[in-house]
Design a protein around this motif. Structure first.
Motif, PDB file in Angstrom:
ATOM      1  N   SER A 183       0.870  -1.177   0.000  1.00  0.00           N
ATOM      2  CA  SER A 183       0.000   0.000   0.000  1.00  0.00           C
ATOM      3  C   SER A 183       0.901   1.220   0.000  1.00  0.00           C
ATOM      4  O   SER A 183       2.136   1.094   0.025  1.00  0.00           O
ATOM      5  N   ASP A 192      -8.629   3.183   4.322  1.00  0.00           N
ATOM      6  CA  ASP A 192      -9.018   1.898   3.734  1.00  0.00           C
ATOM      7  C   ASP A 192      -7.847   1.245   3.017  1.00  0.00           C
ATOM      8  O   ASP A 192      -7.657   0.027   3.078  1.00  0.00           O
ATOM      9  N   THR A 193      -7.063   2.055   2.313  1.00  0.00           N
ATOM     10  CA  THR A 193      -5.964   1.505   1.525  1.00  0.00           C
ATOM     11  C   THR A 193      -4.808   0.998   2.383  1.00  0.00           C
ATOM     12  O   THR A 193      -3.887   0.352   1.863  1.00  0.00           O
ATOM     13  N   ARG A 202      -5.097  -1.195   4.734  1.00  0.00           N
ATOM     14  CA  ARG A 202      -5.356  -2.577   5.141  1.00  0.00           C
ATOM     15  C   ARG A 202      -4.534  -3.530   4.270  1.00  0.00           C
ATOM     16  O   ARG A 202      -4.700  -3.557   3.061  1.00  0.00           O
ATOM     17  N   CYS A 236     -10.498  -2.243  11.790  1.00  0.00           N
ATOM     18  CA  CYS A 236     -11.190  -0.960  11.899  1.00  0.00           C
ATOM     19  C   CYS A 236     -10.349   0.120  11.233  1.00  0.00           C
ATOM     20  O   CYS A 236      -9.116   0.056  11.212  1.00  0.00           O
ATOM     21  N   VAL A 237     -11.036   1.106  10.674  1.00  0.00           N
ATOM     22  CA  VAL A 237     -10.386   2.188   9.921  1.00  0.00           C
ATOM     23  C   VAL A 237     -10.733   3.516  10.576  1.00  0.00           C
ATOM     24  O   VAL A 237     -11.908   3.819  10.797  1.00  0.00           O
ATOM     25  N   ASP A 291     -10.394   6.626   9.421  1.00  0.00           N
ATOM     26  CA  ASP A 291     -10.937   7.635   8.512  1.00  0.00           C
ATOM     27  C   ASP A 291     -12.471   7.621   8.550  1.00  0.00           C
ATOM     28  O   ASP A 291     -13.108   6.592   8.311  1.00  0.00           O
ATOM     29  N   SER A 331     -14.363   6.268   5.545  1.00  0.00           N
ATOM     30  CA  SER A 331     -14.089   4.892   5.175  1.00  0.00           C
ATOM     31  C   SER A 331     -15.367   4.155   4.770  1.00  0.00           C
ATOM     32  O   SER A 331     -16.465   4.454   5.252  1.00  0.00           O
ATOM     33  N   THR A 332     -15.197   3.181   3.890  1.00  0.00           N
ATOM     34  CA  THR A 332     -16.315   2.304   3.518  1.00  0.00           C
ATOM     35  C   THR A 332     -16.298   1.014   4.323  1.00  0.00           C
ATOM     36  O   THR A 332     -17.104   0.115   4.081  1.00  0.00           O
ATOM     37  N   ALA A 333     -15.382   0.916   5.288  1.00  0.00           N
ATOM     38  CA  ALA A 333     -15.254  -0.300   6.081  1.00  0.00           C
ATOM     39  C   ALA A 333     -16.453  -0.496   6.999  1.00  0.00           C
ATOM     40  O   ALA A 333     -17.129   0.466   7.398  1.00  0.00           O
ATOM     41  N   LYS A 351     -15.579   1.453  11.772  1.00  0.00           N
ATOM     42  CA  LYS A 351     -14.834   2.715  11.726  1.00  0.00           C
ATOM     43  C   LYS A 351     -14.388   3.083  13.131  1.00  0.00           C
ATOM     44  O   LYS A 351     -15.009   2.699  14.124  1.00  0.00           O
TER      45      LYS A 351
END
Length: 341
Positions: A118, A247-248, A250, A271-272, A274, A277-279, A282
């Motif tokens: 990443s 996200d990126t 991970r 967990c993210v 940001d 995030s779309t995770a 969060k």
């Protein structure tokens, strides 16, 4: 038959020796040119007193109470002049490696590959040149020398102990010396020198549930620990909460999925931080620790991440008034690794 004995000195250096069947640790160390503290060597003075952190052994009864009391023995203290291992052991030696006329080992390696997983993480893979494998405790690190300089950086192994091929998960620091070299100059076949292993952050015997908390490339030592658990087997729940910024960030999720399949007691969540995030999850790792993971405090916690994360987790446990049975942590900065347990 022989047993592998890890000697962990108070300056963070680890050395590994082989102890023959019915051989005392002090004798084995001297045979391999490591001068552990001693005076009488007969169980009388207590000078050789150390702490056995893991493993089985026989101390016998041929020593004086003044040298080692029953209370000290119950706390894991041993006399190395009397200790005969009955399994692999880890021994904490309460002096520096220099005082025992030893120190870090040096290893020559050849670069296999550099992969940018990443924008924030690089995987470095190396092959040993002069050794069949490096003995270390899962979770420990080595210092890698920047080619063409005396500068070193400390990185945790993500590979299994003893493997001929080594792997490291490295934070990509903008304008960082090692990051820049890896990104712009490194090529297969380059030689890198490693010294170590070091560190008091390592996997202990799994005798209760384990909670692992990783931040960013702090995932590296946990990959090594989990690979070790996959090999040895575990009988208690192992939970990992892995936190990243974006996200990126991970990485290694495919390997974590494989470990879930291979270790029935293991589970993980990501967990993210940001907010965009779309995770599924969060926020920060402390927001995703379930009470079940804490097991009422009867849990061993391992934490590896940047200083703000380590401090946040410590506040979390303080606010919840929960004291884990054991709490091992390592916090890292772009240029160094510091450990505490």
């Amino acid at each position: 038959m022989s047993y592998t004995i890890a000697l962990n000195f108070e300056d963070g250096v680890s050395r590994f020796i082989q102890c023959n069947e019915n051989e005392k640790v002090l004798d084995a160390a001297y045979r391999q040119k490591i001068n552990l503290p001693m005076d009488c060597s007969d169980g009388v003075c207590g000078t050789c007193k150390c702490r056995c952190e893991t493993g089985n052994f026989d101390l016998g009864d041929d020593y004086l109470e003044d040298a080692l009391s029953e209370q000290e023995r119950e706390k894991g203290l041993v006399l190395t002049c009397q200790m005969i291992p009955e399994s692999d052991c880890v021994i904490a030696v309460p002096v520096s490696s220099a005082m025992c006329k030893t120190g870090n080992e040096t290893f020559r390696t050849e670069l296999i590959s550099v992969e940018h997983l990443s924008a924030s993480a690089i995987e470095l893979r190396l092959r040993l040149q002069d050794h069949p494998g490096i003995a270390f405790l899962s979770g420990q690190y080595v210092n890698i020398q920047l080619p063409g300089s005396d500068i070193t950086r400390a990185y945790s192994f993500s590979s299994l102990p003893g493997a001929e091929e080594l792997s490291f998960l490295i934070r990509n620091v903008p304008d960082g010396l090692m990051s820049t070299w890896l990104s712009r100059r490194a090529k297969p076949g380059d030689n890198l020198t490693l010294t170590g292993p070091q560190g008091s952050f390592y996997l202990r015997e799994v005798v209760r549930p384990v909670l692992m908390l990783a931040g960013g490339t702090g995932l590296a030592p946990f990959l090594s620990m989990l690979r070790t658990m996959m090999r040895t087997g575990v009988h208690y729940p192992i939970h990992l909460v892995y936190g990243v910024t974006l996200d990126t960030d991970r990485v290694k999720l495919d390997e974590l999925d494989m470990l879930v399949e291979q270790i029935p007691q293991f589970s993980y969540r990501v967990c993210v931080a940001d907010t965009h995030s779309t995770a599924e999850r969060k926020g920060y790792v402390t927001q995703h620790i379930d009470d079940a993971m804490l097991n009422g405090g009867d849990v061993d916690v391992y934490l590896c991440g940047p200083p703000p994360m380590v401090e946040a987790v410590m506040r979390y446990f303080s606010e919840k008034t929960i004291t884990p049975q054991n709490f091992h942590y390592e916090k890292f900065t772009p240029q160094a690794i510091r450990e505490a347990s």
